[in-house]
Design a protein around this motif. Structure first.
Motif, PDB file in Angstrom:
ATOM      1  N   LEU A 134       0.845  -1.305  -0.058  1.00  0.00           N
ATOM      2  CA  LEU A 134       0.012   0.228   0.125  1.00  0.00           C
ATOM      3  C   LEU A 134       0.849   1.285  -0.040  1.00  0.00           C
ATOM      4  O   LEU A 134       1.854   1.312   0.611  1.00  0.00           O
ATOM      5  N   MET A 135       0.334   2.391  -0.800  1.00  0.00           N
ATOM      6  CA  MET A 135       0.956   3.617  -0.746  1.00  0.00           C
ATOM      7  C   MET A 135      -0.140   4.434  -0.802  1.00  0.00           C
ATOM      8  O   MET A 135      -0.684   4.913  -1.945  1.00  0.00           O
ATOM      9  N   VAL A 136      -0.118   5.469   0.245  1.00  0.00           N
ATOM     10  CA  VAL A 136      -0.995   6.739  -0.224  1.00  0.00           C
ATOM     11  C   VAL A 136      -0.503   7.873   0.550  1.00  0.00           C
ATOM     12  O   VAL A 136       0.524   7.870   1.054  1.00  0.00           O
ATOM     13  N   GLU A 137      -0.945   8.960   0.400  1.00  0.00           N
ATOM     14  CA  GLU A 137      -0.242  10.202   0.923  1.00  0.00           C
ATOM     15  C   GLU A 137      -0.399  10.232   2.518  1.00  0.00           C
ATOM     16  O   GLU A 137      -1.191   9.415   3.089  1.00  0.00           O
ATOM     17  N   PRO A 138       0.479  10.658   2.999  1.00  0.00           N
ATOM     18  CA  PRO A 138       0.645  10.594   4.590  1.00  0.00           C
ATOM     19  C   PRO A 138      -0.500  11.351   5.216  1.00  0.00           C
ATOM     20  O   PRO A 138      -0.328  12.254   6.008  1.00  0.00           O
ATOM     21  N   ARG A 139      -1.526  10.828   5.243  1.00  0.00           N
ATOM     22  CA  ARG A 139      -2.821  11.213   5.967  1.00  0.00           C
ATOM     23  C   ARG A 139      -3.684  10.166   6.544  1.00  0.00           C
ATOM     24  O   ARG A 139      -3.930   9.290   5.988  1.00  0.00           O
ATOM     25  N   GLN A 140      -4.079  10.306   7.837  1.00  0.00           N
ATOM     26  CA  GLN A 140      -4.685   9.386   8.498  1.00  0.00           C
ATOM     27  C   GLN A 140      -5.980   8.922   7.716  1.00  0.00           C
ATOM     28  O   GLN A 140      -6.077   7.595   7.613  1.00  0.00           O
ATOM     29  N   GLU A 141      -6.701   9.629   7.353  1.00  0.00           N
ATOM     30  CA  GLU A 141      -7.852   9.015   6.709  1.00  0.00           C
ATOM     31  C   GLU A 141      -7.587   8.296   5.143  1.00  0.00           C
ATOM     32  O   GLU A 141      -8.343   7.255   5.068  1.00  0.00           O
ATOM     33  N   LYS A 142      -6.589   8.762   4.443  1.00  0.00           N
ATOM     34  CA  LYS A 142      -6.356   7.945   3.396  1.00  0.00           C
ATOM     35  C   LYS A 142      -5.837   6.631   3.726  1.00  0.00           C
ATOM     36  O   LYS A 142      -5.988   5.511   3.185  1.00  0.00           O
ATOM     37  N   TRP A 143      -4.840   6.442   4.710  1.00  0.00           N
ATOM     38  CA  TRP A 143      -4.707   5.054   5.195  1.00  0.00           C
ATOM     39  C   TRP A 143      -5.712   4.291   5.697  1.00  0.00           C
ATOM     40  O   TRP A 143      -5.834   2.905   5.321  1.00  0.00           O
ATOM     41  N   HIS A 144      -6.465   4.958   6.787  1.00  0.00           N
ATOM     42  CA  HIS A 144      -7.745   4.206   7.011  1.00  0.00           C
ATOM     43  C   HIS A 144      -8.510   3.830   5.855  1.00  0.00           C
ATOM     44  O   HIS A 144      -8.883   2.441   6.053  1.00  0.00           O
ATOM     45  N   GLU A 145      -8.915   4.407   4.951  1.00  0.00           N
ATOM     46  CA  GLU A 145      -9.645   4.072   3.966  1.00  0.00           C
ATOM     47  C   GLU A 145      -9.004   2.759   3.067  1.00  0.00           C
ATOM     48  O   GLU A 145      -9.952   1.929   3.019  1.00  0.00           O
ATOM     49  N   ILE A 146      -7.899   2.944   2.875  1.00  0.00           N
ATOM     50  CA  ILE A 146      -7.312   1.756   1.913  1.00  0.00           C
ATOM     51  C   ILE A 146      -7.212   0.555   2.745  1.00  0.00           C
ATOM     52  O   ILE A 146      -7.261  -0.606   2.372  1.00  0.00           O
ATOM     53  N   VAL A 147      -6.824   0.615   3.985  1.00  0.00           N
ATOM     54  CA  VAL A 147      -6.462  -0.515   4.889  1.00  0.00           C
ATOM     55  C   VAL A 147      -7.918  -1.232   5.013  1.00  0.00           C
ATOM     56  O   VAL A 147      -7.976  -2.494   4.785  1.00  0.00           O
ATOM     57  N   LYS A 148      -8.931  -0.595   5.197  1.00  0.00           N
ATOM     58  CA  LYS A 148     -10.347  -1.271   5.291  1.00  0.00           C
ATOM     59  C   LYS A 148     -10.661  -1.922   4.102  1.00  0.00           C
ATOM     60  O   LYS A 148     -11.315  -3.081   4.048  1.00  0.00           O
ATOM     61  N   ARG A 149     -10.586  -1.225   3.084  1.00  0.00           N
ATOM     62  CA  ARG A 149     -11.201  -1.816   1.592  1.00  0.00           C
ATOM     63  C   ARG A 149     -10.138  -2.900   1.533  1.00  0.00           C
ATOM     64  O   ARG A 149     -10.702  -3.900   0.787  1.00  0.00           O
ATOM     65  N   VAL A 150      -8.826  -3.190   1.391  1.00  0.00           N
ATOM     66  CA  VAL A 150      -8.112  -4.229   0.975  1.00  0.00           C
ATOM     67  C   VAL A 150      -8.220  -5.243   2.142  1.00  0.00           C
ATOM     68  O   VAL A 150      -8.465  -6.111   1.445  1.00  0.00           O
ATOM     69  N   GLU A 151      -8.403  -5.064   3.258  1.00  0.00           N
ATOM     70  CA  GLU A 151      -8.594  -6.301   4.167  1.00  0.00           C
ATOM     71  C   GLU A 151      -9.910  -7.003   3.931  1.00  0.00           C
ATOM     72  O   GLU A 151      -9.892  -8.141   4.434  1.00  0.00           O
TER      73      GLU A 151
END
Lengths: 69, 424
Positions: B105-122
């Motif tokens: 995973l790689m997104v911009e260093p913003r909390q909401e961006k990380w939260h979104e992609i982690v949930k969708r991928v898992e």
């Protein structure tokens, strides 16, 4: 003279002084190598060691002296 | 036959050979073919906001007839929508439930961006996540990849954000484009990483065309730095793995990456603390089929060593890796030349005479040219045995030296006898 021969001469000099009863009193290292001050009662001898092998050797002799003391 | 199954921070895999996040893991088609070939796991090509790539992306460095001694690329992360990748991950996992799929995973260093992609991928059933803090080109110019991976605070913070929502183990992939990789590794651990992986690629320019004066590769006459990988980077990667493995502050498992081309390389990385290895360039050079030899070779090696499980290999050499100051100053090896095997190319003599310690003599015996090492003057640098083209002609042999003493021991002793004034 090879580096080894230079080192042997310096090690022999150290051995000679130690066998005469000198103790290593102080050491000082700088860009020019190692300077060693040896003492026997009030007598002092200063030796400069240029070679790496002799500096290693002196370290071992220093450890032996520290253990004896 | 030894058990090749591994466990990395709770992530199980049928063998330690994973494809690294890169072009070979771009699609479900590729990853499924890789699993059919025998790969134990795959780290899916990095997911994030779909990018745009340029044409002319790869370059190789050949050396003395060896093709792809090093490999350079300027390709970015996935250029496909997240939904497409997730669907293919789901299908692949369904077909290969016992194989390991890690989502990079790689997104911009913003909390909401990380939260979104982690949930969708898992949600699609990946076995773990790998945070790409290492990609050195393109994405770094946008503040991602190695740009954030070079800042320990950002590594820690982003890892922490991921761990806030992640349900699967989190691997942090580190950039080698930093002076001391243990600093960012510690930051990852502080952020809650379950494992770390290294190395990502090294900033590189593969070459310059001497006719056109263009860079290699070039895009319409312009180049940009890429990421270097392949066999040439293996020693750099192995050291970084070892430095992390021996650090008392980094107590998470490691997935080793960097120039691994065969089972021997893999075994070396595992001995130095990797619980599994990731491979890309060798697969790009030779195809997925190379894993067969890797599995056979590693399995046979473990049997020869009497090890029941490949996990028994992990970290066995770490204690043998130390700081320079803890090496024995008085350990001595010297070169010995076997003149029965020597072909008198004189490369050893030239190397020693010109660039080392001038201790290999040429002489003639019964009209035959011979070489002899003056052992007293030999410092045991190994150069002659390195340049010698004939196996067995030069052997480095141990010699009895002074009693052992390390630099650190010596300096401690010297401190007790140090003079405060210059002795003359």
């Amino acid at each position: 003279m090879s580096a080894y021969e230079e080192a042997v001469l310096e090690m022999k000099n150290i051995d000679s002084l130690l066998s005469q009863g000198y103790d290593i009193a102080h050491v000082y290292e700088n860009l020019s190598g190692m300077f060693v001050e040896l003492k026997k009662d009030e007598e002092r001898e200063n030796v400069q060691l240029l070679t790496a092998d002799a500096r290693k050797y002196l370290s071992i002799k220093l450890r032996e002296q520290a253990a004896d003391n | 036959m030894a058990d090749l199954r591994i466990n990395l921070a709770g992530i199980e895999s049928p063998n330690p050979f994973w494809l690294a996040s890169a072009p070979p893991t771009n699609t479900g088609y590729q990853v499924q073919r890789a699993f059919e070939a025998g790969w134990g796991g795959a780290v899916w090509k990095t997911l994030g906001d779909p990018i745009l790539n340029v044409s002319s992306r790869f370059a190789a460095v050949n050396f003395n007839g060896q093709r792809v001694a090093g490999f350079n690329n300027i390709e970015l992360i996935t250029d496909r929508p997240l939904e497409v990748n997730l669907q293919e991950i789901y299908e692949t996992k369904k077909r290969f439930p016992n194989h390991t799929i890690i989502a990079s995973l790689m997104v911009e260093p913003r909390q909401e961006k990380w939260h979104e992609i982690v949930k969708r991928v898992e949600d699609v059933g990946v076995d773990g996540l790998e945070l790409n803090f290492g990609c050195p080109h393109g994405m770094a110019e946008r503040g991602m990849g190695s740009a954030s991976g070079q800042v320990p605070e950002l590594v820690e913070k982003q890892t922490f954000w991921v761990k806030e929502v992640a349900k699967t183990p989190v691997i942090v992939k580190l950039t080698p484009n930093i002076t001391d990789i243990t600093v960012t590794a510690e930051a990852a651990v502080a952020g809650g990483a379950d494992a770390i992986s290294m190395i990502n690629t090294i900033n590189s320019l593969a070459g310059v065309d001497l006719d056109s004066w263009n860079t290699v590769p070039n895009v319409a006459g312009k180049g940009a730095h890429g990421g270097y990988c392949g066999p040439a980077v293996k020693p750099i990667a192995l050291n970084m793995v070892a430095e992390c493995a021996r650090s008392p502050h980094i107590n998470v498992p490691i997935s080793g990456i960097g120039g691994i081309s065969n089972w021997r390389d893999a075994a070396e990385f595992m001995l130095m603390g990797s619980s599994c290895v990731q491979i890309c360039t060798a697969a790009m050079h030779h195809g997925f089929g190379i894993v067969e030899d890797m599995i056979d070779g590693l399995s046979n090696y473990l049997d020869e060593k009497g090890l029941a499980s490949v996990m028994d290999l992990v970290g066995r050499s770490v204690q043998r890796y130390s700081s320079w100051g803890d090496l024995d100053l008085n350990y001595k090896v010297v070169a010995q030349i076997n003149n029965d095997v020597c072909i008198n190319c004189n490369k050893c003599h030239i190397a020693c005479e010109d660039t080392s310690h001038q201790c290999i003599d040429l002489y003639t015996e019964s009209g035959r040219p011979m070489l002899k090492v003056r052992e007293d003057d030999c410092v045991g640098c190994n150069l002659c045995s390195i340049v010698c083209p004939v196996d067995g002609a030069i052997t480095m042999v141990e010699k009895k030296g002074l009693s052992p003493m390390t630099w650190n021991e010596r300096q401690a002793l010297m401190g007790q006898y140090a003079s405060t004034t210059i002795l003359k």
